[in-house]
Structures are given as structure tokens and as C-alpha cells.
Design an enzyme around this catalytic site. Structure first.
Site, PDB file in Angstrom:
ATOM      1  N   PRO A 108       0.816  -1.214   0.000  1.00 11.24           N
ATOM      2  CA  PRO A 108       0.000   0.000   0.000  1.00 11.24           C
ATOM      3  C   PRO A 108       0.857   1.274   0.000  1.00 11.24           C
ATOM      4  O   PRO A 108       2.033   1.209   0.351  1.00 11.24           O
ATOM      5  CB  PRO A 108      -0.789  -0.097   1.312  1.00 11.24           C
ATOM      6  CG  PRO A 108      -0.573  -1.456   1.838  1.00 11.24           C
ATOM      7  CD  PRO A 108       0.622  -2.037   1.187  1.00 11.24           C
ATOM      8  N   GLY A 110       2.720   4.630   0.978  1.00  8.03           N
ATOM      9  CA  GLY A 110       3.274   5.148   2.233  1.00  8.03           C
ATOM     10  C   GLY A 110       3.886   4.110   3.138  1.00  8.03           C
ATOM     11  O   GLY A 110       4.135   4.359   4.306  1.00  8.03           O
ATOM     12  N   GLY A 112       6.838   2.754   2.636  1.00  7.31           N
ATOM     13  CA  GLY A 112       8.306   2.836   2.641  1.00  7.31           C
ATOM     14  C   GLY A 112       8.989   2.202   1.438  1.00  7.31           C
ATOM     15  O   GLY A 112      10.158   1.838   1.525  1.00  7.31           O
ATOM     16  N   HIS A 333     -26.475   9.186  12.459  1.00 11.44           N
ATOM     17  CA  HIS A 333     -25.654   8.246  11.701  1.00 11.44           C
ATOM     18  C   HIS A 333     -24.471   7.746  12.558  1.00 11.44           C
ATOM     19  O   HIS A 333     -24.261   6.544  12.711  1.00 11.44           O
ATOM     20  CB  HIS A 333     -25.134   8.956  10.436  1.00 11.44           C
ATOM     21  CG  HIS A 333     -24.365   8.087   9.514  1.00 11.44           C
ATOM     22  ND1 HIS A 333     -24.887   7.592   8.346  1.00 11.44           N
ATOM     23  CD2 HIS A 333     -23.110   7.603   9.589  1.00 11.44           C
ATOM     24  CE1 HIS A 333     -23.985   6.861   7.746  1.00 11.44           C
ATOM     25  NE2 HIS A 333     -22.882   6.847   8.483  1.00 11.44           N
ATOM     26  N   GLU A 334     -23.732   8.698  13.140  1.00 13.88           N
ATOM     27  CA  GLU A 334     -22.546   8.312  13.922  1.00 13.88           C
ATOM     28  C   GLU A 334     -22.950   7.538  15.179  1.00 13.88           C
ATOM     29  O   GLU A 334     -22.273   6.589  15.572  1.00 13.88           O
ATOM     30  CB  GLU A 334     -21.715   9.543  14.307  1.00 13.88           C
ATOM     31  CG  GLU A 334     -21.141  10.320  13.122  1.00 13.88           C
ATOM     32  CD  GLU A 334     -20.417   9.467  12.111  1.00 13.88           C
ATOM     33  OE1 GLU A 334     -19.819   8.449  12.495  1.00 13.88           O
ATOM     34  OE2 GLU A 334     -20.483   9.805  10.908  1.00 13.88           O
TER      35      GLU A 334
HETATM   36  P1  ADP Z   1       5.876   4.568  -0.636  1.00 12.24           P
HETATM   37  O1  ADP Z   1       6.983   4.707  -1.618  1.00 12.24           O
HETATM   38  O2  ADP Z   1       5.633   3.154  -0.193  1.00 12.24           O
HETATM   39  O3  ADP Z   1       4.591   5.243  -1.030  1.00 12.24           O
HETATM   40  P2  ADP Z   1       7.588   6.239   0.940  1.00 12.24           P
HETATM   41  O4  ADP Z   1       8.813   5.409   1.003  1.00 12.24           O
HETATM   42  O5  ADP Z   1       7.564   7.338  -0.047  1.00 12.24           O
HETATM   43  O6  ADP Z   1       6.324   5.303   0.720  1.00 12.24           O
HETATM   44  O7  ADP Z   1       7.271   6.800   2.391  1.00 12.24           O
HETATM   45  C1  ADP Z   1       6.891   8.126   2.617  1.00 12.24           C
HETATM   46  C2  ADP Z   1       7.415   8.603   3.946  1.00 12.24           C
HETATM   47  O8  ADP Z   1       6.810   7.882   5.006  1.00 12.24           O
HETATM   48  C3  ADP Z   1       8.892   8.387   4.122  1.00 12.24           C
HETATM   49  O9  ADP Z   1       9.623   9.448   3.630  1.00 12.24           O
HETATM   50  C4  ADP Z   1       9.047   8.234   5.622  1.00 12.24           C
HETATM   51  O10 ADP Z   1       9.119   9.493   6.243  1.00 12.24           O
HETATM   52  C5  ADP Z   1       7.738   7.598   6.032  1.00 12.24           C
HETATM   53  N1  ADP Z   1       7.844   6.122   6.150  1.00 12.24           N
HETATM   54  C6  ADP Z   1       7.144   5.202   5.450  1.00 12.24           C
HETATM   55  N2  ADP Z   1       7.452   3.949   5.843  1.00 12.24           N
HETATM   56  C7  ADP Z   1       8.376   4.073   6.808  1.00 12.24           C
HETATM   57  C8  ADP Z   1       9.109   3.144   7.605  1.00 12.24           C
HETATM   58  N3  ADP Z   1       8.917   1.815   7.495  1.00 12.24           N
HETATM   59  N4  ADP Z   1       9.995   3.632   8.504  1.00 12.24           N
HETATM   60  C9  ADP Z   1      10.188   4.960   8.642  1.00 12.24           C
HETATM   61  N5  ADP Z   1       9.538   5.884   7.922  1.00 12.24           N
HETATM   62  C10 ADP Z   1       8.642   5.469   7.022  1.00 12.24           C
END
Ligand code: ADP
Length: 499
Positions: A108, A110, A112, A333-334
């Protein structure tokens, strides 16, 4: 130099026209043609007459290390193993190991994936080139393929200059590597993908510098199979949403350089943030710091994190206040969600609010849940019940439903579909692919109708108490789980709880 030529040519053209004019020639058609050409050039933004905009990418070294990534211990280990061939290329060659050319990171948004690719570049001391699938796709045939060629050529050149290997990171791989023949302008997509395959097939063990391609996607199901064959993206590393322990690690990383008040309990925050991605956790730490800044505090208190939770999940509060009638509907609703949830899973409501934020007009937040890998039929039915309760409450107490329940229904349908697939419907264990669409749909709606009936009975039984709580919520707008439970105990009195 180019400018001088342009001016000379322009001057010569004007001179020739003036001369032709003095000779009595009709200049109108020539002027019309010139004007049309000018407008075509200027007005069409990426006119076919023009060369497409140059494809620029930042080339940089990466400073992110695997230690900067919280959780994902299995994925990190898999990555490091796969990268060993770059670090120890001579040994790999001696053993006749087929080089790894591509790693596909799935998961998904965000979680990493970009971080992982950057850490891979740092770990192997490679230069890092980053791009995204959508950057390859232009309306004009051949541009994407040319950009792929350009990308690999740049990687090779830059790596050679630096005396290092190269990691090419391609985000949104599904745009570039989607199944062929799926797109409207499929020829261009197919050509681009074919070029990527050609480039990857051309990477060999003896190559110096070595190039590793890391792709990232949250839609692995859309990828063309040809991309996943051995010698291409033959390593797939999945990054899931972080578990509670992983969330704690990520929170520790992102608060390491922030002053925390002594009352901050990161373990409690990790428990409260079930379902958060790493990016959301990072954003939560940032919002908490802003909260403290607004109040001119030297350290971030625990309360700052709790207050920022809803903002991160739902977005900013709305400026516009709903009318009293709207507030009553939202509260009904809530309260429907909260009432049913509290009766099915006592102690699970953490907050009920009718303050509009982001896309949501109101919100019920649940208390920490344990991370689970499997869901039972009972749990799934309970989740569906909670989702349907908002709309059922509107219908029972206000006489009609509203559009506010669309996303609740979408989620409920998704859960019902999961149940049918898992053999939890009257159809029993079936192959969903072979099932006629009508039968599948009927099984799903049978589940939804059954649960809806149960929810209706629960709400009807508590009718009077429910109405009192709705009025109180309209007045208070937001209340904690404890306050909600206290109200509930008051209106239900000594009456046995509804089951
Ligand atoms: P993706 O490429 O999967 O969409 P990103 O690598 O761009 O996600 O993550 C966005 C930001 O979220 C990173 O710059 C970091 O600050 C934070 N982040 C996401 N996953 C982690 C993780 N496992 N550990 C530390 N920070 C994370």
C-alpha cells in the site's frame, strides 16, 4: 549562434516578402499560411510539431540507510540478500549466479517502498536515479520507449563517471508495466514496456557498471506477466502496513530528534494507530510537533499526538458548520455506528464526533485493536453490522437514508465479497471464478440483508435511549469513549445490555 541564424533568416524572409509586395504579388495567402503555422506552434501545448519536453530526472546518491526504515525486518533481510550480488559481484560471477536485474516492491502507499529503494542504493554504494511510470507516457508514439533508452543510458554514463553501480527506481510501475493491450492507446504503452524488457534483458553479469532496477507498485495484480519472469523483476518484496511493534519502531525513528514531554507513551500511540502506514505515522509526529508549536510549548505532550490522530486520518476541520438539521442527521448516523459497535464489542469506541473533517462529516474512532492475520466469520459479520448501522439508524429514526453512507456500503460490500470467497456464505466453498455473477451477487446480498436485519433489531430495542444520546451528541459535538459509555450506562440504566 542559433539566435543569430534565426534573426538572419527572419530578416531575409521579411525582406523577400516586402520585395514581392513591391513587385505587385498578392501576399495574402502567404501571410495566412504563416499565421496558421505560428498559431499551431504556439497554441498546441505539446504539439506534434514540437519535440516533447526533455525527460529530466534527478540523479543523486542516497543517504537513507536500512536503519532509517522502521519495521519490515523480513523485507529488509530479503532486500539485503538480493543485493549481495552487487556487493560481492566477483564471487557471484564465479559461482555462475544469474544476476538479479529487477526487484519489485509491492504494498500500500506510504509503506516505505521509496525509502527501501534509496536504502538499497546506499547499501550497495550505487548512484540512485528515480523516476515514475507516468513520466514515460506521452500521447506520442515512441516517446516512452525513447525515454526508457535514455534512462538506462544516463544510468550507465553517470555510474561510469562515479565509478559505482546504479540503482534505477521506477515508482508507479503499474502505469508502465501494466498488462499489454489493456490501455486505450495501447501501442504506445506496449512499445514502452517492450523497451524496458529489452533494456533489462540486455543487463548481464559481466557488465560494468551494474544496473539494478527497483520498481514499486501498489497494484501488483495489474502487472504484465512478462515483467515478472526470471531475469526481469524476479524478486518480489512485499511491504505490508506496519504491525504494532513496527509502528512503535517507526514512531521512535520519527520522534528521535523531537523533544518529547515525559508523559508521552509511544507504545500507547502505536496501539492507537492500527492501520496507519509509515507515511501517516511520520505525518502524525509532525502534526504533534506543530500542535506544540502553536501552543508555544518546549516539548510535545502525549495529548498532542492524540489530538493529531483525527487530523491525520481525516484531514483539516471544515470551516462551514452544518445546519442543525444536518447535524442531527450526522449525529444519528454516527450514534448508529457507535451504539452497535459498543454493544458488539464492549469498550471498543474511543471517540464519537460530528465535527466535519476532510471528506468525513462525522467519525467514530475505535480503540486499539490487536493486529490479526485472520478474521473469523463472526468478526466479519460484526464489522459489517457496524458499517451498516449508520444508515439503518438514519432510516429508523429519520425516516430516510442519505448519501453519507456510500463509503460505508462500499466497505461492507467488500467484506461480504471476502466472506463469499472464503466459503462463509450459504453457497459453501466455491470457486468464485466459476460462479455465475448473479449467484455471487445473491450470496453477498443475503449476507448483507441478514446482518442489516440484526442491526435494525438492536437499534429498535434501544430506541428511547438512542434518541436521548443523539440529542446530547448534537449539543456536545464530540465525546470520548469513556463519556460515551457513561451516557450509555445512564440511558440503559439497570436494563440488561442488548445482545
Ligand atoms: P511509498 O513509496 O511506499 O509510497 P515512501 O517510502 O515514499 O512510501 O514513504 C513516505 C514517507 O513515510 C517516508 O519518507 C518516511 O518518512 C515515512 N515512512 C514510510 N514507511 C516508513 C518506515 N517503514 N519507517 C520509517 N519511515 C517510514
Amino acid at each position: 549562434m542559433k539566435k543569430l541564424w534565426r534573426e538572419l533568416l527572419g530578416g531575409a524572409a521579411v525582406g523577400a516578402l516586402l520585395f514581392a509586395g513591391t513587385q505587385g504579388l498578392d501576399l495574402f495567402p502567404v501571410l495566412l499560411l504563416a499565421l496558421t503555422a505560428f498559431f499551431m506552434w504556439r497554441l498546441l501545448p505539446t504539439s506534434a510539431l514540437r519535440k516533447p519536453a526533455p525527460f529530466t530526472r534527478p540523479v543523486m546518491g542516497s543517504t537513507v540507510t536500512f536503519d532509517d526504515i522502521g519495521g519490515h525486518s523480513t523485507a529488509k533481510k530479503e532486500m539485503q540478500e538480493a543485493l549481495q550480488f552487487l556487493l560481492d559481484s566477483r564471487q557471484a560471477e564465479k559461482l555462475g549466479i544469474r544476476p538479479i536485474k529487477g526487484i519489485l516492491l509491492t504494498g500500500p502507499p506510504g509503506t516505505g517502498k521509496t525509502l527501501m529503494a534509496k536504502a538499497a542504493a546506499h547499501y550497495t554504494d550505487s548512484i540512485f536515479l528515480s523516476t515514475s511510470g507516468s513520466e514515460f507516457i506521452e500521447m506520442y508514439a515512441g516517446v516512452g520507449a525513447q525515454r526508457v533508452r535514455e534512462l538506462f543510458a544516463t544510468a550507465r554514463r553517470k555510474a561510469k563517471e562515479a565509478g559505482k553501480h546504479a540503482v534505477i527506481f521506477i515508482d508507479e510501475m503499474e502505469v508502465l508495466g501494466g498488462q499489454r493491450g489493456r490501455h486505450m492507446s495501447h501501442l504506445e504503452y506496449d512499445q514502452t514496456l517492450n523497451q524496458l524488457l529489452v533494456e533489462m534483458d540486455g543487463l548481464g553479469t559481466e557488465d560494468s557498471p551494474r544496473i539494478l532496477v527497483i520498481g514499486a507498485t501498489n497494484r501488483a495484480d495489474l502487472m504484465d506477466e512478462a515483467l515478472l519472469r526470471p531475469g526481469r523483476f524476479d524478486r518480489i518484496v512485499h511491504l505490508d502496513l506496519p504491525s504494532r511493534q513496527d509502528r512503535l519502531e517507526i514512531l521512535r525513528l520519527h520522534t528521535a530528534r523531537k523533544p518529547l514531554a515525559p508523559d508521552v507513551d509511544l507504545e500507547a500511540i502505536a496501539r492507537e494507530t492500527y492501520g496507519f502506514s509509515g507515511a501517516q505515522l511520520e505525518s502524525l509526529c509532525n502534526e504533534a510537533a506543530i500542535w506544540a508549536l502553536r501552543r508555544q510549548l518546549d516539548a510535545i505532550p502525549h495529548e498532542a499526538f492524540l489530538d493529531s490522530l483525527e487530523k491525520v486520518i481525516l484531514g483539516e476541520k471544515h470551516e462551514r458548520r452544518p445546519t442543525l438539521e444536518e447535524r442531527r442527521r450526522i449525529a444519528t448516523h454516527e450514534m448508529g455506528h457507535a451504539w452497535v459497535q459498543e454493544h458488539l464489542k464492549p469498550g471498543s469506541v474511543a471517540r464519537v464526533t460530528i465535527t466535519a473533517r476532510g471528506q468525513a462529516l462525522g467519525y467514530v474512532r475505535s480503540s486499539p485493536q490487536e493486529d490479526t492475520l485472520l478474521r473469523s466469520q463472526k468478526e466479519l459479520e460484526e464489522d459489517i453490522a457496524v458499517l451498516l448501522a449508520g444508515s439503518v439508524a438514519e432510516e429508523l429514526f429519520l425516516g430516510s437514508r442519505s448519501t453519507g453512507a456510500v463509503s460505508d456500503f462500499r466497505q461492507a460490500v467488500r467484506l461480504a465479497r471476502e466472506m463469499v470467497k472464503a466459503g462463509m456464505s450459504p453457497l459453501g466453498v466455491v470457486d468464485p471464478e466459476l460462479l455465475p455473477k448473479g449467484a455471487f451477487h445473491q450470496a453477498m446480498s443475503q449476507i448483507l440483508k441478514g446482518v442489516e436485519g440484526k442491526v435494525r433489531r438492536m437499534l429498535e430495542e434501544g430506541r428511547e435511549g438512542f434518541a436521548v444520546l443523539v440529542e446530547r451528541l448534537v449539543e456536545e459535538e464530540s465525546l470520548s469513549g469513556e463519556a460515551f459509555r457513561q451516557w450509555l450506562a445512564e440511558v440503559e440504566g439497570a436494563r440488561a445490555p442488548i445482545s
